[in-house]
Scaffold this active site. Structure first.
Site: not given
Ligand code: FE
Ligand code: FE
Ligand code: ZN
Length: 275
Positions: A210, A255, A175, A141, A178, A69, A225, A223, A66, A106, A36
């Site tokens: 993923h 994930e 993913d 991704e 996704h 985000y 998981h 989205d 990765h 992303h 973040r």
């Protein structure tokens, strides 16, 4: 089979690799910095050396870095865009000094400006960063398509890659949660989905998976998981994915909403079902 999960590198790379080994994993994914925020830890040569030793000793597959985000490479807001550009550049510069040669992000959110606009913004940052000499591969991704996300169809990913000067440095991380949410039926038509991927992107562009189950139904564009076998995709379909002949040697990264012990159990279950 290369299998692992997302692991924190807050205690260093070597520590994360040791955790991976303790879980029965032979790869892992990590955030390049706080997911973040923007802060990244200084790289320590000794830590990198120890990481390389562990990777060699346990025959690790490629590690997956990765991006945070908070990056939006498609943003029309200059401060958001400049921040993304700066972090993207810095991440790649740092990864060049580690044995982590896959960098996943992303693609971005166009926030109302349209897919075409966002695609150009994303490509501009990548083109402004890559020199062609990198040993890091940049992975887009596949997204679920929530909100104004770009990259929820193979065509959208292809359109980004087509704009990149050094497109040989570009790949895709698929993913499973996704793509299923985005309307690719990997449960009933896995062969067809992989054929479509091959037709549009070329299967050789697929560099990582993923591996996640999904809490939300097919084509939901959501989205969320789920733990392997506890979602809508289900264990049977996940087993077909890890055993698919076109997906051997590709690292599978969990994930799923689980802790280290939980991920270790998932890895055990998957290894038991690997033919
Ligand atoms: Fe991601
Ligand atoms: Fe993912
Ligand atoms: Zn997700």
């Amino acid at each position: 089979m290369y299998i692992g999960s997302h692991i924190s590198i807050s205690k260093g790379f070597a520590n994360a690799a040791k955790t991976a080994v303790s879980m029965g994993a032979n790869t892992f994914q990590f955030f390049t910095r706080n997911p973040r925020g923007a802060k990244a830890k200084n790289l320590e040569p000794k830590d990198i050396k120890n990481l390389i030793d562990i990777m060699e000793e346990y025959s690790f597959g490629p590690l997956l870095a990765h991006a945070p985000y908070t990056l939006n490479l498609a943003s029309y807001k200059e401060h958001v865009y400049d921040f993304a550009k700066q972090i993207f550049k810095d991440d790649i510069k740092r990864l060049e000094q580690t044995p982590c040669n896959l960098y996943n992000f992303h693609p971005g959110n166009h926030t109302g400006k349209g897919v075409e606009y966002g695609t150009k913004r994303i490509a501009d940052i990548i083109n402004g960063t890559l020199t062609g000499n990198e040993k890091t591969m940049i992975l887009l991704e596949t997204m679920s398509g929530k909100g104004t996300e770009i990259g929820y169809t193979f065509e959208q990913l292809k359109n980004i890659i087509d704009k990149i000067k050094y497109s040989e440095l570009m790949g895709v991380c698929l993913d499973t949660c996704h793509v299923y949410s985005a309307g690719y039926d990997i449960v009933n038509k896995l062969d067809n989905v992989l054929q479509e991927f091959d037709d549009i992107l070329g299967i050789e562009k697929l560099k990582a998976i993923h591996l996640n189950d999904s809490m939300k139904e097919f084509n939901s564009r959501k989205d969320r998981h789920a733990i392997i076998g506890e979602g809508i995709i289900g264990l049977e379909a996940i087993i077909a994915i890890i055993n698919h002949p076109q997906l051997t040697n590709i690292p599978f990264l969990l994930e799923t909403p689980n802790d280290v012990e939980g991920h270790a159990e998932e890895i055990k279950l998957l290894k038991e079902n690997k033919i």
